[in-house]
Write a protein that holds these residues in place. Structure first.
Motif, PDB file in Angstrom:
ATOM      1  N   PHE A 266       0.849  -1.199   0.000  1.00  0.00           N
ATOM      2  CA  PHE A 266       0.000   0.000   0.000  1.00  0.00           C
ATOM      3  C   PHE A 266       0.890   1.257   0.000  1.00  0.00           C
ATOM      4  O   PHE A 266       0.701   2.183  -0.785  1.00  0.00           O
ATOM      5  N   ASN A 267       1.876   1.247   0.894  1.00  0.00           N
ATOM      6  CA  ASN A 267       2.800   2.386   0.960  1.00  0.00           C
ATOM      7  C   ASN A 267       3.538   2.556  -0.357  1.00  0.00           C
ATOM      8  O   ASN A 267       3.712   3.677  -0.850  1.00  0.00           O
ATOM      9  N   HIS A 268       3.975   1.453  -0.908  1.00  0.00           N
ATOM     10  CA  HIS A 268       4.746   1.482  -2.153  1.00  0.00           C
ATOM     11  C   HIS A 268       3.899   2.070  -3.296  1.00  0.00           C
ATOM     12  O   HIS A 268       4.353   2.921  -4.068  1.00  0.00           O
ATOM     13  N   LEU A 269       2.642   1.646  -3.361  1.00  0.00           N
ATOM     14  CA  LEU A 269       1.733   2.161  -4.404  1.00  0.00           C
ATOM     15  C   LEU A 269       1.605   3.673  -4.320  1.00  0.00           C
ATOM     16  O   LEU A 269       1.586   4.378  -5.332  1.00  0.00           O
ATOM     17  N   HIS A 270       1.524   4.156  -3.082  1.00  0.00           N
ATOM     18  CA  HIS A 270       1.317   5.582  -2.893  1.00  0.00           C
ATOM     19  C   HIS A 270       2.586   6.400  -3.067  1.00  0.00           C
ATOM     20  O   HIS A 270       2.520   7.602  -3.312  1.00  0.00           O
ATOM     21  N   SER A 271       3.750   5.737  -2.917  1.00  0.00           N
ATOM     22  CA  SER A 271       4.980   6.545  -2.989  1.00  0.00           C
ATOM     23  C   SER A 271       5.658   6.427  -4.344  1.00  0.00           C
ATOM     24  O   SER A 271       6.567   7.197  -4.644  1.00  0.00           O
ATOM     25  N   ASP A 272       5.245   5.486  -5.173  1.00  0.00           N
ATOM     26  CA  ASP A 272       5.977   5.246  -6.419  1.00  0.00           C
ATOM     27  C   ASP A 272       4.968   5.051  -7.547  1.00  0.00           C
ATOM     28  O   ASP A 272       4.332   4.005  -7.648  1.00  0.00           O
TER      29      ASP A 272
END
Ligand code: 73E
Length: 796
Positions: free
Chosen positions: A547-553
């Motif tokens: 989830f974090n990765h989707l939002h940061s990249d």
């Protein structure tokens, strides 16, 4: 009545028309099950006769749990009339699947241990071996899980419909079981005899269920005992109402803890109730001299829950049959064998001596004597104090049931190779050194007839069209599928079957839960009891990393995945309940996030059960087997997934080790600490959560999201989770294994993107799964422990 379709239709309709509510599905269920019972009955009686006349050695499997799942469909399949009935019903406008769903599901088990017992019953009968189950007819099976606002609630499950029961009450075979009282030594027949005075008696009434083997020829028995009031005088001062209440409690409900010992007197009463009634029956039914018992009977105890069978058999042989200690001991220790299913300390049964002594005074005396004699023998060896302690049955004011079980059995087995090695080299090292020939391994297995043939007829059809259908009788022949792992047209068909099963599951979920999932996404399933060591928490934390990765990249846009969870938490296990709430809170957050929902979806399937499992295994692409290495004794869900072509992501734990040995490391996704590493940390006590967090900003962010409520959208309390991860230094190594787990998922997804590679792996998994049929497991028990012979009338 099942000879031809037309005959079946006629018979069915005739019976249905006599029913009051003939329009209802329930009436159809009732008629069909009545027909099946009648059909089975002749063979059942004939089997009992043959087994008696031919004096076959009988196996009795004692288990506090038998998680059979629904029974009608299983019987139709093993009688080889499932498709005849299904077609016939369809022509009359009925759906067999809908009729099967009418059956209340007997949830007489917690998880793997109980389901294993049910798979064993199927394999015994299907191999034509005389093996029967002895268990308890709990009025309430495992609780029904109700999710409200993301929290687990529990309601009682009543599965018994007396009119439709598959169990037949056998009033005349009832037994009486004594509890409490005092032991007096009295002179009888010119010798001193211990006599129990002032006992409280409970009546055990058996309900017998037929267990039909494949081919329909062998019909064994699963006998479940129900507690009722005995017609004995009550001890002085005991009120009738109080007595009745206490009696009915015994078979009132199943204990809902699968890895924590409750230590409650009621549980002990259940255990003794099962052992005494079953042993009394075995001794009374015999027509051979008692000294020959081990030649005619083998008793397997499923974990230590029925370990009181050891002192109880001693009691019956000595007190009721007049045998001397030495002879009784010789017989007992050549009749009983023990399977260990766990090394989790908190699940190891230790009964408070005072409690045991009060409830079962004569049994406690016998345990003391077993302990005394064994201590004497141990003293003859040159051992240090610590080793001697490990060889004591009564120690620190408690009776150690595992030690009692080992000392009183002729064989002891673990349930997967790694687990058995750990038993022999660590947990039970001293016992194994003392009895070097007792310990051995028999890796668990699953009934491929239920988990593949019945649950996945489409895949069954595809396999048989490729290699013929001999594999159904001899599952090891699934090997024949190996060459097809490189056959594009087979792989395409495999893909179509998987997609079909995913669509069926999605449709069922839409109807049952109102949730929408995409059959084109990867179905990644984590279904089992919720427990710290099974690491549902690691799975959910990984989803937050994504989830974090989707939002940061903005370049990170992975193939859509549906993460399916299912499982119950023990009602008093606060940590597990918080994890369960966290899964549901994360589901709310992720499934409603405009960006994330295109890539990630979380689905929690409420009230996971055998019948739900039958839908999920066939529809899954990915099998989550991520326990902390060394903690999962075997696992059996791992085998059910594999057989249905799902690919394992997991640790080297339990039977995963042997699964990977079968398929090769390229055909599974393994990560994380090994059992050896975990045990090393445990021994040295030198693992600290902060060491893992120190150089990993991603994990630091994740931890703060967890602790500040962001992870769960501000929902739910995570105090127990925090306590475990932070204050207790993460005993299950969730954070330590998290990045390796993430990388394993990345490898997995990149292979998934290449359908021919992925499907090839899936095909190899199916081809190599035959060894995990419980037919193989049962054959090993029979050859190495029980020494059974195939019944002569068995269908071959
Ligand atoms: O690894 C599983 C194993 O596959 C193990 O945890 C489970 O048994 C399965 C079958 O061998 C198990 N259940 C219990 N102990 N081990 C248990 C303990 C107390 C109550 C009920 C069940």
């Amino acid at each position: 009545m099942f000879e031809t379709k037309e005959r079946f239709k006629k018979d069915f309709m005739m019976r249905l028309e006599q029913r009051e509510e003939r329009e209802s599905l329930h009436a159809a269920y009732s008629v069909l099950s009545e027909m099946v019972k009648e059909w089975i009955n002749d063979d059942w009686q004939a089997n009992k006769r043959v087994q008696r006349e031919e004096a076959h050695k009988q196996l009795y499997y004692f288990s506090i749990e038998f998680l059979t799942g629904r029974i009608l469909g299983q019987n139709l399949m093993n009688l080889s009339v499932h498709s005849l009935v299904s077609d016939g019903l369809e022509e009359m406008g009925f759906s067999l699947a809908e009729i099967e769903e009418q059956e209340l599901e007997p949830g007489l088990g917690n998880g793997g241990l109980g389901r294993l017992a049910a798979c064993f019953m199927d394999s015994l009968a299907s191999l034509g071996l005389p093996g029967h189950g002895y268990g308890i007819r709990y009025k309430g099976g495992l609780f029904t899980q109700v999710i409200k606002d993301g929290y687990q609630g529990e309601t009682p499950t009543h599965w018994i419909d007396e009119k439709e029961d598959w169990g037949m009450r056998q009033e005349e075979l009832a037994k009486n079981i004594p509890f409490y009282g005092n032991v007096h030594l009295e002179v009888q027949d010119n010798r001193l005899k211990p006599v129990l005075r002032n006992a409280v008696w409970v009546k055990a009434v058996p309900y017998d269920m037929p267990v039909v083997g494949a081919g329909g020829k062998t019909v064994n028995t699963l006998r479940l005992w129900q507690a009722e009031s005995a017609s004995y005088p009550l001890p002085e001062g005991m009120e009738q109402d109080f007595y009745q209440q206490a009696v009915s409690e015994i078979s009132d409900r199943l204990y809902p803890d699968d890895s924590q010992q409750a230590g409650k007197v009621l549980r002990l009463r259940q255990q003794y109730f099962l052992c005494s009634s079953s042993l009394q029956t075995i001794l009374q039914e015999r027509d051979y001299p008692l000294s020959e018992l081990p030649k005619h009977v083998a008793i397997q105890i499923n974990d230590t829950h029925p370990a009181l069978a050891i002192p109880e058999l001693m009691r019956l042989l000595m007190d009721e049959q007049g045998m001397v200690w030495e002879e009784a001991w010789e017989i007992t220790t050549h009749t009983i064998s023990y399977t260990n299913h766990t090394i989790l300390q908190e699940a190891m049964e230790r009964w408070d001596s005072a409690l045991l002594e009060a409830l079962l005074p004569r049994i406690y005396m016998i345990i003391q004597e077993i302990d005394r004699r064994f201590r004497e023998k141990v003293l003859e060896q040159d051992l240090d104090e610590a080793a001697r302690k490990k060889l004591s049955i009564i120690e620190g004011g408690a009776v150690h049931m595992a030690t009692l079980a080992v000392v009183g059995s002729y064989k002891v087995n673990g349930v997967a190779r790694l687990h058995t090695d750990i038993l022999k080299m660590r947990e039970m090292k001293e016992l194994n050194d003392y009895f070097p020939h007792k310990f051995h391994n028999i890796t668990n297995g699953i009934a491929h007839r239920r988990w593949l043939v019945k649950a996945n007829p489409e895949l069954t059809g595809l396999i048989s069209s490729a290699i013929g259908d001999e594999w159904i009788r001899e599952p090891i022949k699934l090997h024949g599928l190996n060459p097809f792992a490189g056959d594009p047209s087979f792989l395409q068909d495999l893909q179509s079957v998987k997609l079909l099963k995913k669509r069926q599951l999605a449709e069922w979920i839409r109807k049952q839960h109102g949730a929408v999932i995409d059959p084109e996404s990867v179905f990644d399933a984590h279904i089992k009891r919720v427990h710290g060591y099974k690491r549902q928490l690691m799975n959910i934390l990984h989803i937050q990393l994504l989830f974090n990765h989707l939002h940061s990249d903005r370049n990170f846009r992975p193939h859509p995945r549906t993460f399916i969870f299912g499982g119950k938490a023990a009602p008093s296990y606060h940590f597990a309940k918080q994890v369960l709430k966290l899964i549901n809170a994360m589901a709310d957050k992720v499934n409603n996030d405009p960006l994330a929902k295109n890539h990630l979806r979380i689905l929690f399937i409420e009230d996971y059960s055998v019948s739900k499992a039958e839908r999920i295994f066939p529809a899954s692409d990915v099998s989550e087997q991520i326990s902390t290495a060394s903690k999962e004794a075997s696992g059996t869900g791992n085998m059910k997934f594999m057989m249905n072509g799902a690919v394992t992501i997991g640790t080297y734990d339990g039977a995963n080790v042997e699964i990977v040995e079968q398929v090769g490391e390229d055909n599974a996704f393994i990560f994380g600490l090994s059992a050896k590493q975990v045990m090393q940390f445990e021994k040295e006590k030198n693992y600290f959560t902060n060491d893992t967090l120190a150089h990993d900003p991603e994990l630091q962010l994740l931890m703060s999201q967890l602790l500040n409520g962001e992870l769960s959208g501000g929902e739910g309390n995570v105090s127990y989770i925090k306590k475990q991860l932070v204050d207790e230094n993460d005993p299950f190594f969730v954070l330590k294994d998290l990045q390796p787990y993430r990388k394993a998922h990345e490898r997995l997804l990149s292979v998934y993107e290449e359908p021919s590679a992925w499907l090839g792996i899936s095909a190899v998994n199916i081809a190599q799964s035959g060894i995990f049929s419980s037919d193989r497991t049962i054959q090993q028990y029979s050859d190495h422990v029980w020494n059974l012979e195939e019944l002569t009338n068995h269908y071959t």
